[in-house]
Scaffold this motif. Structure first.
Motif, mmCIF file in Angstrom:
data_model
loop_
_atom_site.group_PDB
_atom_site.id
_atom_site.type_symbol
_atom_site.label_atom_id
_atom_site.label_comp_id
_atom_site.label_asym_id
_atom_site.label_seq_id
_atom_site.Cartn_x
_atom_site.Cartn_y
_atom_site.Cartn_z
ATOM 1 N N UNK A 10 36.122 38.331 50.841
ATOM 2 C CA UNK A 10 36.981 37.726 49.821
ATOM 3 C C UNK A 10 36.502 36.325 49.464
ATOM 4 N N UNK A 11 36.075 35.547 50.448
ATOM 5 C CA UNK A 11 35.569 34.200 50.171
ATOM 6 C C UNK A 11 34.315 34.260 49.299
ATOM 7 N N UNK A 12 33.450 35.224 49.568
ATOM 8 C CA UNK A 12 32.257 35.359 48.733
ATOM 9 C C UNK A 12 32.649 35.696 47.300
ATOM 10 N N UNK A 13 33.583 36.609 47.126
ATOM 11 C CA UNK A 13 34.019 36.986 45.777
ATOM 12 C C UNK A 13 34.590 35.799 45.035
ATOM 13 N N UNK A 14 35.392 34.994 45.718
ATOM 14 C CA UNK A 14 36.111 33.896 45.062
ATOM 15 C C UNK A 14 35.231 32.667 44.862
ATOM 16 N N UNK A 15 34.325 32.385 45.799
ATOM 17 C CA UNK A 15 33.580 31.127 45.756
ATOM 18 C C UNK A 15 32.211 31.232 45.098
ATOM 19 N N UNK B 211 33.852 44.978 44.133
ATOM 20 C CA UNK B 211 33.984 44.257 45.405
ATOM 21 C C UNK B 211 35.445 44.025 45.773
ATOM 22 N N UNK B 212 36.294 43.809 44.788
ATOM 23 C CA UNK B 212 37.726 43.640 45.068
ATOM 24 C C UNK B 212 38.339 44.938 45.585
ATOM 25 N N UNK B 213 37.890 46.070 45.075
ATOM 26 C CA UNK B 213 38.374 47.351 45.587
ATOM 27 C C UNK B 213 37.957 47.535 47.049
ATOM 28 N N UNK B 214 36.711 47.179 47.354
ATOM 29 C CA UNK B 214 36.251 47.256 48.750
ATOM 30 C C UNK B 214 37.065 46.315 49.617
ATOM 31 N N UNK B 215 37.281 45.101 49.120
ATOM 32 C CA UNK B 215 38.036 44.111 49.886
ATOM 33 C C UNK B 215 39.483 44.526 50.093
ATOM 34 N N UNK C 53 39.932 33.077 33.331
ATOM 35 C CA UNK C 53 41.310 33.501 33.575
ATOM 36 C C UNK C 53 41.382 34.985 33.919
ATOM 37 N N UNK C 54 40.575 35.804 33.265
ATOM 38 C CA UNK C 54 40.601 37.239 33.548
ATOM 39 C C UNK C 54 40.142 37.544 34.969
ATOM 40 N N UNK C 55 39.106 36.855 35.427
ATOM 41 C CA UNK C 55 38.617 37.043 36.794
ATOM 42 C C UNK C 55 39.695 36.626 37.790
ATOM 43 N N UNK C 56 40.336 35.510 37.510
ATOM 44 C CA UNK C 56 41.404 35.059 38.403
ATOM 45 C C UNK C 56 42.562 36.049 38.401
ATOM 46 N N UNK C 57 42.773 36.702 37.268
ATOM 47 C CA UNK C 57 43.806 37.733 37.220
ATOM 48 C C UNK C 57 43.454 38.911 38.123
ATOM 49 N N UNK C 58 42.174 39.295 38.151
ATOM 50 C CA UNK C 58 41.740 40.368 39.041
ATOM 51 C C UNK C 58 41.973 39.970 40.495
ATOM 52 N N UNK C 59 41.627 38.714 40.823
ATOM 53 C CA UNK C 59 41.874 38.233 42.186
ATOM 54 C C UNK C 59 43.363 38.322 42.538
ATOM 55 N N UNK C 60 44.194 37.868 41.614
ATOM 56 C CA UNK C 60 45.631 37.840 41.898
ATOM 57 C C UNK C 60 46.173 39.252 42.114
ATOM 58 N N UNK C 61 45.762 40.178 41.276
ATOM 59 C CA UNK C 61 46.229 41.568 41.431
ATOM 60 C C UNK C 61 45.748 42.135 42.760
ATOM 61 N N UNK C 62 44.476 41.851 43.120
ATOM 62 C CA UNK C 62 43.940 42.335 44.392
ATOM 63 C C UNK C 62 44.756 41.804 45.562
ATOM 64 N N UNK C 63 45.014 40.497 45.563
ATOM 65 C CA UNK C 63 45.791 39.903 46.645
ATOM 66 C C UNK C 63 47.214 40.419 46.686
#
Length: 539
Positions: free
Chosen positions: A154-159, A173-177, A207-217
């Motif tokens: 997750x840190x790799x995906x976000x950073x 990667x978010x699906x794997x995570x 913003x769209x990428x951050x939306x993917x992160x938020x949905x994943x979390x």
């Protein structure tokens, strides 16, 4: 000192410290690993050997969410992978090897996430060498240390700034995570916080990428409470404490760290220094570090005593500390005028941590295991102490080698033993059958080992025959089928105070059934814990 010379010296120091520490642990522990370290591989082997591949995978993915015990005995990484390797080549240490390799992947992902250049990657190893607990648990079979693997991904995906421009890669990667936390130690589920906090704190991402992160979390967080486990209950069942007791427990926890019982404190101390000068990236890391430290404090508030917080429950704090240190070293830490001095402080703390860890390791491995009549058990790695589990009974492990050796020599075993024996209790199983199972592999175990009992499953299942097959089996042996009795060696375990009642009854039933058909020729003292016998003339 020129940067190249610093890099060479750093790599040499880090590799020497980590290499010696790991080798000393492996040699000192020898075969004396706890039973917990083999159960997952045995479970994976049993599933893959008794079901179709699809049925085994389906069972693992279902049980990973519904098996409420806190140990990851059902998981693609914690059961199927070591089980598959054991099926291909039976070996007792596959779970240890898988844990170690996955921990190496975790360190690599941390380095990738914080973009540490290869020339400076020795800092990651030096930080590892400053943690006695991380070194020990990287060699354990039960993969507590791999709970950080979803966090590292997750840190790799976000950073990683490059991934923020790659929508498809981010989604995959978010699906794997999202799935990964269900296949490692339970605190891996807190990786959802990386995505949730990153969605708000990493403002430079689209913003769209951050939306993917938020949905994943959010999906991960919902699943945690939709499929609660023993640890979820542990953290949500807090009871209020008075101010005096609260401060007393905090002081106790601080003492456990300061004295090096939880772990060598220099890695956490280095991370605390980094927190004095936080860039944007490190604000996220520092907050996640604080969350894991807060969860440790919460556990201290919940338990009957703060001393029940164990080294393995501090691993997540250690690994976020490692990520903070690596990130700070990459950037030089702080404003330009402070960078050299702060780097020097970090290096000094890590070197002191490595020395402390090495001294503690040397002291541990130079002390022989205590083996007396009244105290024949202990911990076989430093920094893994626990009040209730993860201990090894040395005599039991010694005995476990004998049946394996006899099967290797061509004999067949008749065992009056199953998972209902006290030594296979939930808190600290010796896993004597599981050790034999992964040593032989499924087919050789089925062909060469016969055990009967009603308790064929505990944390894992084994090919133990039901009791109704006992009489036909013994009658067949008396008639010379399927093998001659001369190649059969039997063992029964002496009664113990806390044997399960069903096992107590069945042990007596099995011994009575054997004596009704054969004379039992004892080859070891009748008062031994494990009595070896042969099937003599017909009774």
């Amino acid at each position: 000192m020129p940067p190249r010379a610093v890099s060479v010296a750093g790599w040499g120091l880090a590799l020497a410290s980590v290499g010696f520490s790991l080798a000393a642990r492996i040699v000192h522990r020898a075969p004396y690993y706890p039973g917990f370290d083999v159960v997952g591989a045995a479970n994976g082997l049993f599933l893959l050997s008794t079901r179709s591949p699809w049925a085994a995978v389906r069972e693992v993915f279902y049980q990973s969410r519904h098996y409420s015990a806190p140990f990851p005995y059902f998981g693609a990484l914690s059961a199927l992978l070591p089980g598959a390797l054991t099926a291909l080549c039976p070996w007792e240490y596959w779970w240890h090897a898988v844990t170690f390799v996955l921990f190496g992947v975790t360190l690599g992902l941390i380095g990738r996430a914080v973009a540490v250049p290869l020339r400076d990657a020795w800092v990651v190893l030096l930080a590892w060498g400053a943690s006695g607990a991380l070194l020990s648990f990287s060699l354990a079979g039960l993969p507590w240390v791999n709970g950080f693997l979803p966090h590292a991904l997750a840190l790799w995906i976000v950073l990683d700034a490059r991934l923020r421009r790659r929508w498809l890669a981010t989604v995959v990667l978010c699906l794997v995570a999202s799935e990964l936390p269900w296949h490692v130690y339970e605190l891996g589920k807190t990786a959802c916080l990386v995505f949730l906090l990153g969605a708000f704190l990493v403002s430079e991402a689209p913003l769209g990428i951050r939306g993917i992160w938020f949905v994943t979390g959010a999906v991960q967080l919902v699943q945690v409470f939709a499929y609660p486990s023993a640890h979820v209950d542990a953290f949500t069942g807090l009871r209020p404490l008075g101010p005096a007791e609260t401060w007393a427990r905090i002081a106790t926890l601080g003492g456990m760290l300061g004295t090096g019982w939880l772990d060598v404190p220099m890695l956490v101390g280095s991370a605390s220094v980094v927190c004095l000068s936080l860039g944007r990236e490190r604000r996220l890391l520092a907050l996640l570090f604080a969350v894991q430290l807060g969860l440790t404090l919460a556990l201290a508030m919940r338990a009957t005593a703060a001393s029940e917080v164990r080294p393995r429950r501090f691993l997540m704090v250690d690994l976020y500390a490692l990520a903070l240190v690596a990130s700070a070293w990459r950037d030089g830490v702080g404003v330009p005028g402070q960078r050299r001095s702060l780097r020097g402080v970090l290096l000094a703390l890590l070197v002191v941590g490595n020395v402390w860890q090495l001294v503690a390791t040397l002291r541990f491995v130079r002390t022989p295991f205590e083996r007396t009549v009244t105290h024949d058990y202990g911990f076989t790695l430093p920094f893994v102490e626990s009040q209730v589990d993860y201990m090894v009974r040395f005599a039991d492990v010694d005995w476990s080698r004998e049946p394996a050796t006899r099967v290797d020599a061509g004999e067949k075993l008749l065992l009056v033993y199953d998972l209902g024996a006290y030594d296979e209790n939930y808190s600290n199983p010796e896993a004597l059958l599981e050790r034999l199972y992964v040593h032989l592999g499924h087919r050789r175990f089925v062909d060469s080992v016969v055990a009967f009992g009603s308790t064929a499953c505990r944390h894992a299942c084994l090919p133990i025959h039901p009791m109704h097959e006992l009489a036909p089996f013994l009658d067949g042996i008396r008639a010379g089928r399927p093998v001659d009795r001369s190649v059969i060696v039997g063992y029964y375990v002496a009664p113990q105070a806390f044997d399960e009642p069903v096992f107590t009854r069945e042990r007596e039933q099995m011994i009575r059934a054997i004596r009704q058909r054969f004379t039992m020729e004892l080859e070891s003292p009748a008062d031994a814990k494990y009595v070896r016998f042969r099937l003599g003339a017909d009774a």
